[in-house]
Every structure is written in structure tokens, then in C-alpha cells.
Scaffold this motif. Structure first.
Motif, PDB file in Angstrom:
ATOM      1  N   PHE A  92       0.810  -1.213   0.000  1.00 27.72           N
ATOM      2  CA  PHE A  92       0.000   0.000   0.000  1.00 27.72           C
ATOM      3  C   PHE A  92       0.842   1.261   0.000  1.00 27.72           C
ATOM      4  N   ASP A  93       0.525   2.159  -0.915  1.00 26.70           N
ATOM      5  CA  ASP A  93       0.907   3.532  -0.673  1.00 26.70           C
ATOM      6  C   ASP A  93       0.179   3.963   0.600  1.00 26.70           C
ATOM      7  N   VAL A  94       0.793   4.825   1.384  1.00 28.15           N
ATOM      8  CA  VAL A  94       0.198   5.157   2.690  1.00 28.15           C
ATOM      9  C   VAL A  94      -0.288   6.607   2.756  1.00 28.15           C
ATOM     10  N   PHE A  95       0.595   7.571   2.469  1.00 21.60           N
ATOM     11  CA  PHE A  95       0.205   8.983   2.576  1.00 21.60           C
ATOM     12  C   PHE A  95      -0.839   9.319   1.512  1.00 21.60           C
ATOM     13  N   GLY A  96      -2.062   9.534   1.948  1.00 21.13           N
ATOM     14  CA  GLY A  96      -3.133   9.843   1.004  1.00 21.13           C
ATOM     15  C   GLY A  96      -3.987   8.640   0.681  1.00 21.13           C
ATOM     16  N   THR A  97      -3.391   7.465   0.642  1.00 25.03           N
ATOM     17  CA  THR A  97      -4.137   6.249   0.298  1.00 25.03           C
ATOM     18  C   THR A  97      -4.734   5.599   1.543  1.00 25.03           C
ATOM     19  N   VAL A  98      -3.939   5.482   2.593  1.00 22.98           N
ATOM     20  CA  VAL A  98      -4.389   4.851   3.838  1.00 22.98           C
ATOM     21  C   VAL A  98      -4.707   5.899   4.898  1.00 22.98           C
ATOM     22  N   VAL A  99      -3.915   6.954   4.934  1.00 23.35           N
ATOM     23  CA  VAL A  99      -4.100   8.012   5.938  1.00 23.35           C
ATOM     24  C   VAL A  99      -4.252   9.381   5.279  1.00 23.35           C
ATOM     25  N   ASP A 100      -4.848  10.282   6.052  1.00 27.88           N
ATOM     26  CA  ASP A 100      -5.115  11.655   5.625  1.00 27.88           C
ATOM     27  C   ASP A 100      -3.963  12.549   6.082  1.00 27.88           C
ATOM     28  N   TRP A 101      -2.948  12.699   5.207  1.00 28.13           N
ATOM     29  CA  TRP A 101      -1.782  13.490   5.630  1.00 28.13           C
ATOM     30  C   TRP A 101      -2.131  14.970   5.788  1.00 28.13           C
ATOM     31  N   ARG A 102      -3.004  15.478   4.919  1.00 25.54           N
ATOM     32  CA  ARG A 102      -3.270  16.924   4.920  1.00 25.54           C
ATOM     33  C   ARG A 102      -3.978  17.353   6.202  1.00 25.54           C
ATOM     34  N   GLY A 125      -2.490  33.802  11.517  1.00 27.37           N
ATOM     35  CA  GLY A 125      -3.301  34.128  10.351  1.00 27.37           C
ATOM     36  C   GLY A 125      -3.169  33.129   9.211  1.00 27.37           C
ATOM     37  N   VAL A 126      -2.214  32.239   9.324  1.00 30.56           N
ATOM     38  CA  VAL A 126      -1.960  31.279   8.245  1.00 30.56           C
ATOM     39  C   VAL A 126      -2.970  30.133   8.310  1.00 30.56           C
ATOM     40  N   GLN A 127      -3.495  29.755   7.142  1.00 29.18           N
ATOM     41  CA  GLN A 127      -4.341  28.555   7.066  1.00 29.18           C
ATOM     42  C   GLN A 127      -3.466  27.321   7.268  1.00 29.18           C
ATOM     43  N   PRO A 128      -3.743  26.520   8.295  1.00 24.32           N
ATOM     44  CA  PRO A 128      -2.902  25.324   8.506  1.00 24.32           C
ATOM     45  C   PRO A 128      -2.882  24.384   7.302  1.00 24.32           C
ATOM     46  N   GLU A 129      -3.962  24.318   6.557  1.00 19.21           N
ATOM     47  CA  GLU A 129      -4.005  23.445   5.375  1.00 19.21           C
ATOM     48  C   GLU A 129      -3.054  23.966   4.292  1.00 19.21           C
ATOM     49  N   ALA A 130      -2.968  25.287   4.169  1.00 20.07           N
ATOM     50  CA  ALA A 130      -2.044  25.869   3.188  1.00 20.07           C
ATOM     51  C   ALA A 130      -0.601  25.548   3.585  1.00 20.07           C
ATOM     52  N   PHE A 131      -0.365  25.594   4.879  1.00 18.08           N
ATOM     53  CA  PHE A 131       0.962  25.245   5.373  1.00 18.08           C
ATOM     54  C   PHE A 131       1.278  23.770   5.073  1.00 18.08           C
ATOM     55  N   ALA A 132       0.311  22.895   5.333  1.00 18.95           N
ATOM     56  CA  ALA A 132       0.505  21.463   5.047  1.00 18.95           C
ATOM     57  C   ALA A 132       0.798  21.256   3.558  1.00 18.95           C
ATOM     58  N   SER A 184       4.548  19.976  -0.678  1.00 13.00           N
ATOM     59  CA  SER A 184       4.948  20.235  -2.070  1.00 13.00           C
ATOM     60  C   SER A 184       6.467  20.125  -2.244  1.00 13.00           C
ATOM     61  N   ARG A 185       7.202  20.212  -1.149  1.00 13.53           N
ATOM     62  CA  ARG A 185       8.656  20.100  -1.239  1.00 13.53           C
ATOM     63  C   ARG A 185       9.150  18.651  -1.176  1.00 13.53           C
ATOM     64  N   TYR A 186       8.213  17.746  -1.002  1.00 11.03           N
ATOM     65  CA  TYR A 186       8.592  16.343  -0.816  1.00 11.03           C
ATOM     66  C   TYR A 186       9.109  15.700  -2.104  1.00 11.03           C
ATOM     67  N   VAL A 187       8.388  15.887  -3.188  1.00 11.61           N
ATOM     68  CA  VAL A 187       8.799  15.233  -4.437  1.00 11.61           C
ATOM     69  C   VAL A 187      10.160  15.740  -4.919  1.00 11.61           C
ATOM     70  N   VAL A 190      14.177  12.776   7.607  1.00 10.58           N
ATOM     71  CA  VAL A 190      15.250  13.751   7.365  1.00 10.58           C
ATOM     72  C   VAL A 190      14.810  14.760   6.305  1.00 10.58           C
ATOM     73  N   LEU A 191      14.203  14.249   5.238  1.00 12.38           N
ATOM     74  CA  LEU A 191      13.723  15.148   4.181  1.00 12.38           C
ATOM     75  C   LEU A 191      12.617  16.057   4.724  1.00 12.38           C
ATOM     76  N   HIS A 192      11.686  15.503   5.482  1.00 16.14           N
ATOM     77  CA  HIS A 192      10.603  16.313   6.063  1.00 16.14           C
ATOM     78  C   HIS A 192      11.172  17.438   6.948  1.00 16.14           C
ATOM     79  N   ARG A 193      12.194  17.100   7.724  1.00 15.39           N
ATOM     80  CA  ARG A 193      12.774  18.088   8.654  1.00 15.39           C
ATOM     81  C   ARG A 193      13.456  19.212   7.872  1.00 15.39           C
ATOM     82  N   GLU A 194      14.182  18.857   6.828  1.00 18.61           N
ATOM     83  CA  GLU A 194      14.829  19.878   5.997  1.00 18.61           C
ATOM     84  C   GLU A 194      13.780  20.740   5.297  1.00 18.61           C
ATOM     85  N   ASN A 195      12.746  20.088   4.790  1.00 14.79           N
ATOM     86  CA  ASN A 195      11.698  20.819   4.077  1.00 14.79           C
ATOM     87  C   ASN A 195      10.938  21.755   5.011  1.00 14.79           C
ATOM     88  N   LEU A 196      10.816  21.351   6.272  1.00 12.33           N
ATOM     89  CA  LEU A 196      10.146  22.203   7.257  1.00 12.33           C
ATOM     90  C   LEU A 196      10.926  23.495   7.456  1.00 12.33           C
TER      91      LEU A 196
END
Lengths: 235, 235
Positions: free
Chosen positions: B6-16, B34-41, B46-49, B67-73
Motif C-alpha cells: 500500500f501507498d500510505v500517505f493519502g491512500t491509507v491516511v489523511d496526511w493533509r 493568520g496562516v491557514q494550517p491546510e495551506a501550510f501542510a 509540495s517540497r517532498y517530491v 530527514v527530508l521532512h525536517r529539511e523541508n520544514l
């Protein structure tokens, strides 16, 4: 202790009884009904450490345990008067799967379930991923992940088998406890900085077992079964 | 079909939804209420790919997704008016764990439990082992093993991510079915000889989703949720 990893053959499951059970039918079918199935299981198992050492030493590249078991099976059959070339390869493949169908010791499942409630539990076995998956599905072993030699791409007792397992779990070695019925496995884990739990399995090698009857060092935890381990760590 | 991965992010769980939930608190604490949390997500995701592609191309060695998530954050925070150097590293680490705490879609657990009864089920996700373990323990995802990029040491959609997963499960590629909500993932799996199941997740990217709303090829199975998948394969 956040993470418990487990030796499996002998510690969680009864390899000798399980292999003997399936070997009994095979031996009868192939004209060796006079052979004690337990003696056959012991002889097959005895070839495991030397075969694995060739991989650890770098003499041959990593291959999964199913491959070593299959080679060792062909090697051991003549000792019991069976010509492996006279047996259908499919019958050898099938007997090789006996290692996928081992039964847990009576306390293993309940103890693991208790530990799982508050900790991460995973095999750190030399058994390959598919072997561990088949065994877990058949027996109901509630692992959180299947780790071990095939994920680390190196067999215990090489240090990287322990260290790489801690690394993929993103914990320090000292946050992982290896649970094993074998003093040498625990000694190798301790050298890598892991915590250690000895669980006595005095019948793993049958009624005349002479090794690993008791803890031979001051392991962090020493217990007689998996539920005692859960008690000891407050799980 | 013996094995479902299974793909997981989006397929099994709701990452957004999950990332937005944890980001909301973080954004408020750090002066970006003031930031929309969904826009932040979305911006973080978007930096993952691009980050992953650098690993697939060989521009950098394999590192786990955490590691990639932390750098992208760190990279994405200035877009929302937050200086990452002004935030305690521990707070960034904690927000990074939002990816470990995503909720399944409402049908995921029941569908997976049905599939597990007669098949091997495992994630074939780009998420790392510890991320998948934490997510599964929190949400009750009943995986038989944790497979994917970290076991294969390569990210999807590189062919080896699919082929190596089949190999450790000791099956031919055609005996594995990838379940995913993303047409490109399924296309890459099909090129490797895997079977394919599309599961529609039309709200993965929020109410205005424009991609992956439907199957864009003749995938072997096309369903609207995990229980329909279990129905379709007789599980």
C-alpha cells in the motif's frame, strides 16, 4: 526501555519440535522411517552457524536464511541415508518451509501482546522477512515490524545487525532491549550497547540440553518466560 | 494475488488533515495565527517530491523521509513569516512527528483487517520504518510487516522500490498488488510487473483537488474505498 527486539528461533518459537514434526512425514516418505525426527532437526540446525559465518566473514555475499536452510538440507540428507538428488526439488522446498511454520512457546503470544501495549516489539532474528511474516501470520505473533538480518543485510552476531536495527528504529542502542534465550547473542548485543533480557528456554534443544540453561552474565533482566518479562518491565 | 502492498500517505491516511491539525498549534505559538494550517501542510508537502528526486537521481545518498521532512520544514517556514532559527530545534522535531501521527481514512482499518485475513499486507511507502511503526501503533493499522523505501533503500517511483519489495516477500512482481490513490505510483508499479489497484481519495488534497480524482488507466482493480477493495478481491 522503549523498544524490545527478540531472538526468535528458540526464544519465541520451538524450532526443534516444529522441524521434527514436519521432518517425520518427510523421512517416512523417503525411506528413512527409522530416523529420529529430532535428531534430523538437530543435524539440520547444526549446519546453520557455520553457513552463516561464511556470510558474516564476507566469504560469500548476504543471502537470506531460507537459502542457507535449503543448502544445509541438501547437505544433511545423506547423513540420514537419503540421496537429495532422488527427492523432487518441490519436496525439499516444502520441507524447507517447516521453518516458516514453527509454533510459539505457550507463553510467547500473551507476553508479546502485553509488551506491545506500551512498547515497540519486533524480531531481531536471522530469519528472513518472508519467513518471519509467514510464522507471525500462522502463529499470531503481534510484531510491530519485521526487522533483523534481512533488513540489516548482515547476520547476528555481527555488530551491525544490532546497531542497524536500533538505527532504523531511530533510538540509541541503549534504548533497545534484546530478548534472547542465548547468552552469546546477549553478549554480542551488550557489546553494541543494547540492554539485555535473558529468557530461559531449557528445552529448546530437547530434554538433554546442556547449554544456555541459565544466565551466564548479569543481564539486565533474567526471566523464565515472556509473561515474567512483561511483569519485570511493568508492561 | 497473494500480497497487497500500500501507498500510505493519502491512500491509507489523511496526511493533509493530520499535518494541518498539528501545524495549527505550532503556527499560533510562533506568531503566524493568520496562516491557514491546510495551506501550510500543502506547502510543506509540495517540497517532498523535489527532495526525494535528489535521492532517486543519486545526487545525494539515501536518507530516511524524516530527514527530508525536517529539511523541508526549515525551508518552508520563511514562506509563512517564521524564522526557523528563532524556533527551538525541539519544537521543529516535534512538528516533524506530525507525519507519524496521521489518522487513517474511516474505511482503512476495517478494509485492511479483512484483507489481512487471507493475504499479506504491508506498506510500500516512502515513509521510513519508525514513521510507519508509530503511525500503525497509534492508529491500529494491522500490517504484517513494514516494508517500503527504507527497506529497499530507494524511493518510489524508482523501479527497485517495487522490485525489491517483491523480492523480500519472495514472490514474483505479478503476485504483488500495489494499492494507491495516485495514478503515477500505479503506473510505475505496473512497469515493474506488479498488479495495480486504484482507490479514489478525492479529498486527499482538500475540497478543490484536481488530480487523481479517478483512475486514468485500466488498473486491475478500481474502487472507492478499502472495503470495496476487500469485496473486489473476495477478502
Amino acid at each position: 526501555m522503549k523498544v524490545f527486539v527478540f531472538d526468535v528461533f528458540g526464544t519465541v518459537v520451538d524450532w526443534r519440535g516444529g522441524v521434527a514434526r514436519e521432518a517425520a512425514t518427510f523421512l517416512q516418505t523417503h525411506g528413512a522411517s527409522g530416523v529420529q525426527p529430532e535428531a534430523f532437526a538437530d543435524a539440520w540446525r547444526s549446519r546453520y552457524v557455520p553457513a552463516m559465518r561464511k556470510v558474516i566473514s564476507g566469504e560469500r555475499p548476504f543471502v537470506r536464511l531460507d537459502v542457507l536452510h535449503r543448502e544445509n538440507l541438501v547437505d544433511v540428507l545423506p547423513e540420514f541415508g537419503i540421496d537429495p538428488n532422488a527427492v523432487a526439488p518441490e519436496a525439499l522446498d516444502e520441507l524447507n518451509l517447516a521453518w516458516h511454520r514453527l509454533d510459539p512457546w505457550p507463553d510467547s503470544i500473551s507476553g508479546l501482546q502485553r509488551l506491545k501495549a506500551r512498547h515497540i516489539i519486533a524480531p531481531l532474528s536471522n530469519g528472513n522477512i518472508r519467513l518471519m511474516v509467514d510464522m507471525a501470520k500462522r502463529a499470531g505473533l503481534p510484531w510491530d515490524a519485521i526487522l533483523g538480518a534481512e533488513v540489516a543485510q548482515i547476520y547476528k552476531p555481527a555488530p551491525q545487525a544490532y546497531l542497524r536495527t536500533a538505527e532504523v528504529l531511530m533510538v540509541e542502542p541503549g534504548e533497545v532491549c534484546l530478548v534472547a534465550a542465548h547468552n552469546d547473542d546477549l553478549a554480542a548485543a551488550r557489546k553494541c550497547g543494547l540492554k539485555t533480557a535473558f529468557i530461559a528456554r531449557p528445552y529448546e534443544r530437547g530434554p538433554n540440553q546442556t547449554v544456555d540453561l541459565k544466565a551466564e552474565s548479569d543481564w539486565d533482566v533474567v526471566v523464565n518466560d515472556m509473561n515474567e518479562l512483561a511483569d519485570a518491565v511493568g508492561a
